[in-house]
Design an enzyme around this catalytic site. Structure first.
Site, PDB file in Angstrom:
ATOM      1  N   ASP A   7       1.046  -1.108   0.056  1.00 29.93           N
ATOM      2  CA  ASP A   7      -0.068   0.029  -0.220  1.00 29.93           C
ATOM      3  C   ASP A   7       1.169   1.205   0.027  1.00 29.93           C
ATOM      4  O   ASP A   7       1.609   1.665   0.953  1.00 29.93           O
ATOM      5  CB  ASP A   7      -1.062   0.111   1.295  1.00 29.93           C
ATOM      6  N   GLU A  68      -1.109  -1.166  -4.958  1.00 33.12           N
ATOM      7  CA  GLU A  68      -2.250  -0.617  -5.077  1.00 33.12           C
ATOM      8  C   GLU A  68      -2.288   0.660  -6.418  1.00 33.12           C
ATOM      9  O   GLU A  68      -1.235   1.563  -6.076  1.00 33.12           O
ATOM     10  CB  GLU A  68      -2.636   0.213  -3.785  1.00 33.12           C
ATOM     11  N   ASP A 141      -2.935   0.992   7.031  1.00 37.24           N
ATOM     12  CA  ASP A 141      -1.869   0.858   5.856  1.00 37.24           C
ATOM     13  C   ASP A 141      -1.386  -0.673   5.722  1.00 37.24           C
ATOM     14  O   ASP A 141      -1.143  -1.389   4.795  1.00 37.24           O
ATOM     15  CB  ASP A 141      -0.596   1.474   5.827  1.00 37.24           C
TER      16      ASP A 141
END
Length: 188
Positions: A7, A68, A141
């Site tokens: 992330d 991501e 996260d």
């Protein structure tokens, strides 16, 4: 298959490692969050993220890195920083010959919760359940990095089938083009 989920972010960058087994069986192997001070120079923040990711890649030897995909947010500075962090991560993986795949936030949410509009609490709850974790991963996260790895593990067979189908279609198109050009040449 060992998948490193990432992330990306400049202030907090979630890192995870998951191993897939038979069917949808998954095991969480590691999770962490790399933090950089917001008052540090951009180059220093990216270097800190790069160093941490390179250490993870060299220590854990993932087969795939799932990152991501950044989409437009209200704060352009945040989007740029997130994209830059993602680029540093993709580069570190590519230098080691590790495949990199990008997944959208809604794709990850849908894979993990069944709802592409799920909120962070729902994603965290499902990540905890899917991986049979004793406690919820924090901060968000960390949970998001685990969710990215889960998403890729579950989507990898479909991604592989699509790549194979595309390759076959391209090969057929090349053969047809070659045959057509040979036919044109013979007609002269």
């Amino acid at each position: 298959m060992r998948v490193m989920g990432v992330d990306p972010g400049l202030t907090r960058c979630g890192l995870s490692l998951i191993e897939s087994g038979r069917g949808r069986q998954l095991t969480a192997l590691d999770v962490d969050v790399v933090r950089t001070p917001s008052d540090a120079a951009l180059a220093q923040r990216l270097l800190a993220i790069s160093d941490a990711v390179e250490h993870w890649l060299d220590t854990h030897h993932p087969e795939v890195v799932a990152i991501e995909r950044v989409f437009s947010q209200l704060n352009v500075t945040t989007v740029m920083g997130t994209a830059q962090a993602g680029g540093v991560i993709a580069l570190a993986a590519a230098k080691r010959g590790v495949d990199v795949h990008f997944h959208t936030p809604s794709e990850v949410k849908a894979a993990v919760t069944g709802n592409g509009s799920a909120d962070k609490a729902q994603v965290t709850a499902m990540v905890t359940k899917i991986l049979a974790l004793q406690a919820k991963p924090t901060p968000a996260d960390a949970a998001d990095a685990l969710a990215l790895a889960i998403c890729h593990c579950w989507r990898a067979p479909t991604i592989a089938r699509m790549a194979e189908a595309t390759s076959r279609a391209e090969a057929r198109a090349a053969q047809q083009r070659h045959a057509y050009l040979a036919k044109l040449k013979a007609a002269r």
